[in-house]
Design a protein around this motif. Structure first.
Motif, PDB file in Angstrom:
ATOM      1  N   GLY A  75       0.811  -1.210   0.000  1.00 35.14           N
ATOM      2  CA  GLY A  75       0.000   0.000   0.000  1.00 35.14           C
ATOM      3  C   GLY A  75       0.842   1.257   0.000  1.00 35.14           C
ATOM      4  N   LYS A  76       1.935   1.239   0.761  1.00 32.32           N
ATOM      5  CA  LYS A  76       2.822   2.398   0.808  1.00 32.32           C
ATOM      6  C   LYS A  76       3.460   2.658  -0.563  1.00 32.32           C
ATOM      7  CE  LYS A  76       5.224   2.815   4.513  1.00 32.32           C
ATOM      8  NZ  LYS A  76       6.259   2.647   5.577  1.00 32.32           N
ATOM      9  N   LEU A  77       3.876   1.580  -1.226  1.00 35.54           N
ATOM     10  CA  LEU A  77       4.458   1.730  -2.568  1.00 35.54           C
ATOM     11  C   LEU A  77       3.414   2.232  -3.561  1.00 35.54           C
ATOM     12  CD1 LEU A  77       6.636  -1.510  -2.709  1.00 35.54           C
ATOM     13  CD2 LEU A  77       7.459   0.855  -2.537  1.00 35.54           C
ATOM     14  N   ALA A  78       2.170   1.753  -3.413  1.00 32.63           N
ATOM     15  CA  ALA A  78       1.111   2.205  -4.317  1.00 32.63           C
ATOM     16  C   ALA A  78       0.837   3.692  -4.125  1.00 32.63           C
ATOM     17  CB  ALA A  78      -0.162   1.390  -4.076  1.00 32.63           C
ATOM     18  N   ASP A  79       0.874   4.176  -2.872  1.00 27.00           N
ATOM     19  CA  ASP A  79       0.690   5.601  -2.619  1.00 27.00           C
ATOM     20  C   ASP A  79       1.810   6.428  -3.231  1.00 27.00           C
ATOM     21  OD1 ASP A  79      -1.727   5.607  -1.192  1.00 27.00           O
ATOM     22  OD2 ASP A  79      -0.738   5.104   0.691  1.00 27.00           O
ATOM     23  N   GLY A  84      -0.842   0.807 -10.380  1.00 32.22           N
ATOM     24  CA  GLY A  84      -0.480  -0.055 -11.498  1.00 32.22           C
ATOM     25  C   GLY A  84       0.955  -0.541 -11.426  1.00 32.22           C
ATOM     26  N   SER A  85       1.856   0.328 -10.967  1.00 29.36           N
ATOM     27  CA  SER A  85       3.271  -0.044 -10.875  1.00 29.36           C
ATOM     28  C   SER A  85       3.501  -1.160  -9.865  1.00 29.36           C
ATOM     29  CB  SER A  85       4.098   1.182 -10.480  1.00 29.36           C
ATOM     30  OG  SER A  85       3.958   2.212 -11.443  1.00 29.36           O
ATOM     31  N   PRO A 213       7.590  11.983  -2.852  1.00 33.03           N
ATOM     32  CA  PRO A 213       7.479  10.681  -2.222  1.00 33.03           C
ATOM     33  C   PRO A 213       8.355  10.529  -0.988  1.00 33.03           C
ATOM     34  CG  PRO A 213       7.526  10.428  -4.597  1.00 33.03           C
ATOM     35  CD  PRO A 213       7.786  11.871  -4.314  1.00 33.03           C
ATOM     36  N   ALA A 214       9.506  11.206  -0.950  1.00 35.69           N
ATOM     37  CA  ALA A 214      10.381  11.103   0.216  1.00 35.69           C
ATOM     38  C   ALA A 214       9.729  11.682   1.467  1.00 35.69           C
ATOM     39  CB  ALA A 214      11.702  11.824  -0.056  1.00 35.69           C
ATOM     40  N   ASP A 215       8.742  12.600   1.277  1.00 39.44           N
ATOM     41  CA  ASP A 215       8.052  13.216   2.408  1.00 39.44           C
ATOM     42  C   ASP A 215       6.806  12.439   2.813  1.00 39.44           C
ATOM     43  OD1 ASP A 215       9.813  15.432   2.408  1.00 39.44           O
ATOM     44  OD2 ASP A 215       8.708  16.273   0.716  1.00 39.44           O
ATOM     45  N   HIS A 216       6.649  11.250   2.281  1.00 37.49           N
ATOM     46  CA  HIS A 216       5.439  10.467   2.496  1.00 37.49           C
ATOM     47  C   HIS A 216       5.159  10.239   3.977  1.00 37.49           C
ATOM     48  CE1 HIS A 216       2.341   7.522   1.633  1.00 37.49           C
ATOM     49  NE2 HIS A 216       2.908   6.734   2.541  1.00 37.49           N
ATOM     50  N   ALA A 341      -4.716  12.153   2.762  1.00 42.50           N
ATOM     51  CA  ALA A 341      -4.988  11.441   1.512  1.00 42.50           C
ATOM     52  C   ALA A 341      -3.771  10.682   0.998  1.00 42.50           C
ATOM     53  CB  ALA A 341      -5.467  12.431   0.448  1.00 42.50           C
ATOM     54  N   SER A 342      -2.576  11.198   1.265  1.00 41.47           N
ATOM     55  CA  SER A 342      -1.363  10.578   0.729  1.00 41.47           C
ATOM     56  C   SER A 342      -1.032   9.242   1.372  1.00 41.47           C
ATOM     57  CB  SER A 342      -0.166  11.521   0.913  1.00 41.47           C
ATOM     58  OG  SER A 342       0.083  11.732   2.293  1.00 41.47           O
TER      59      SER A 342
END
Length: 430
Positions: A75-79, A84-85, A213-216, A341-342
């Protein structure tokens, strides 16, 4: 993004008229079927090849633990990088892993070899349900239809639990013990690839505020998500305990085919309650509804061990199913107010992973109890799981307060701290 659908009455018909919804709902429905087929398929196949519910439960548990550990990472990678990736390589790995597990089981491979194959099988289970919920959240942010979407997703999940176990049991008992897992792998591949192709409706990877993405933000840094994840272990205990114990009960009475029927009745109750929840305009606060539904679930699950006939077990199983849907729906609804949301896909996968982890533990314990004592003792697992979940919710209910507008949950050195930009806003929950 706010839906353009009229918000006069947040019903299912309005929800399904949301622009673009059907483009991800149909492939998502096919792709999520395997989630309800995998555990029961493993139990039926491994029990057939080893003659032990305990061994079958342990293999299924390894799969569930692997899924619980890797689902949030998925889920974290999908965010961060897009659904799709993550899905494309995931469904391919899953299909190959299920094939390897099936072949090893049929070849009477040692238990450790089945464990080795079970790890990638569980780790690569596509998280379609959380991804669909994240797509709804992206489309309906700020809309009263979001609660309806949560109910609709619960209904869809439970419909898969009506179809999946019945279909798997029918394939395994009517065709071949491995037929259920073969069908699971085929549906994962076809449905997962079709869902991954719907890139227009997937949540945006970037952020409007320019964060990278680094600030996720980590969803697990939110205290309320941790509480819900712990509570959802109890729901997993019901699913896992019911699957193994119903299978053992059907074997005990000499009618293995009735297992699918009994589990279908249980899942049908869940689905019916989900439909009702989505049609009701709730006035009570979500936290209060969560505590009420978990109390009812714990009470209903506590009587399963005493049911020794098919009609009685079906009736109480139906009641347990009716109690699960409100707990699931309210938990997923709370997530929207707890995390930014992120991090929503990750948050949803933590809950799904908790269900899988609870299911894995329940399958293991219930399988051992069924082997050493009787099917009835296996039903003690749902009782224990739901009671512990209820105690956890009661003790930590204050952490389920929704974040106020402007609150940002930081990662890194500020993990789990909530800061309001400008000033602190008091939040009322009840």
């Amino acid at each position: 993004m706010v839906s353009t659908v009229s918000e006069a009455r947040p019903g299912y018909s309005q929800l399904l008229r949301t622009p673009g919804a059907w483009t991800f709902l149909l492939p998502g429905f096919a792709a999520r079927q395997p989630f309800a087929m995998l555990t029961i398929g493993i139990v039926l196949l491994v029990q057939h090849t080893t003659g032990s519910y305990g061994s079958a439960g342990v293999v299924a548990a390894v799969t569930g633990v692997a899924m619980a550990l890797f689902a949030p990472q998925s889920g974290k990678l999908a965010d961060r990088f897009g659904q799709g990736s993550v899905l494309l390589p995931g469904v391919l790995v899953h299909t190959v892993s299920v094939g390897a597990l099936t072949a090893l089981a049929l070849a009477d491979a040692p238990l450790w070899a089945l464990f080795v194959a079970a790890v990638p099988t569980g780790a690569s289970v596509p998280q379609i349900g959380p991804m669909v919920r994240a797509r709804w959240a992206a489309k309906l942010e700020g809309s009263p239809l979001m609660a309806t979407a949560a109910a609709f997703e619960s209904v869809t999940d439970e419909f898969t639990f009506v179809i999946g176990p019945v279909l798997t049991t029918a394939l395994c008992t009517g065709l071949h013990p491995a037929a259920g897992l073969i069908a699971e792998a085929a549906l994962t591949l076809a449905g997962g690839l079709a869902f991954a192709a719907q890139r227009r409706t997937q949540p945006a990877v970037g952020r409007a505020d320019g964060r990278t993405p680094a600030d996720h933000v980590s969803a697990l840094s939110v205290p309320g998500v941790r509480v819900l994840a712990a509570a959802f272990l109890g729901i997993g205990a019901v699913f896992g305990g019911m699957q193994v114990s119903l299978t053992a009960f059907a074997e005990e009475i000499g009618h293995p085919g009735v297992n699918g029927l009994l589990y279908g009745v249980f899942a049908a109750g869940n689905m019916l309650a989900g439909i009702a929840c989505g049609a009701i305009a709730w006035k009570s606060a979500p936290r209060r509804r969560l505590l009420t539904s978990y109390t009812a679930l714990a009470l209903a699950a506590s009587g399963l061990w005493a049911m020794h006939t098919v009609p009685l077990l079906a009736g109480l199983g139906l009641l347990v199913g009716l109690c699960i849907a409100p707990a699931l729906i309210t938990g997923y609804t709370l997530v929207e107010n707890l995390v930014p949301a992120s991090a929503r896909t990750e948050a949803f996968t933590w809950l799904t992973g908790s269900v899988a982890l609870g299911q894995a533990a329940a399958v293991t314990v219930a399988g051992r109890l069924a082997d050493e004592y009787s099917a009835s003792t296996g039903f003690l697992v749902p009782m224990a799981g739901t009671v512990l979940a209820l105690v956890t919710l009661l003790a930590l209910r204050s952490r389920l307060a929704p974040r106020a507008p402007g609150i940002v949950v930081r990662s890194g050195s500020e993990t789990a701290k909530e800061r309001v930009i400008g000033h602190r806003v008091p939040v009322s929950v009840d």
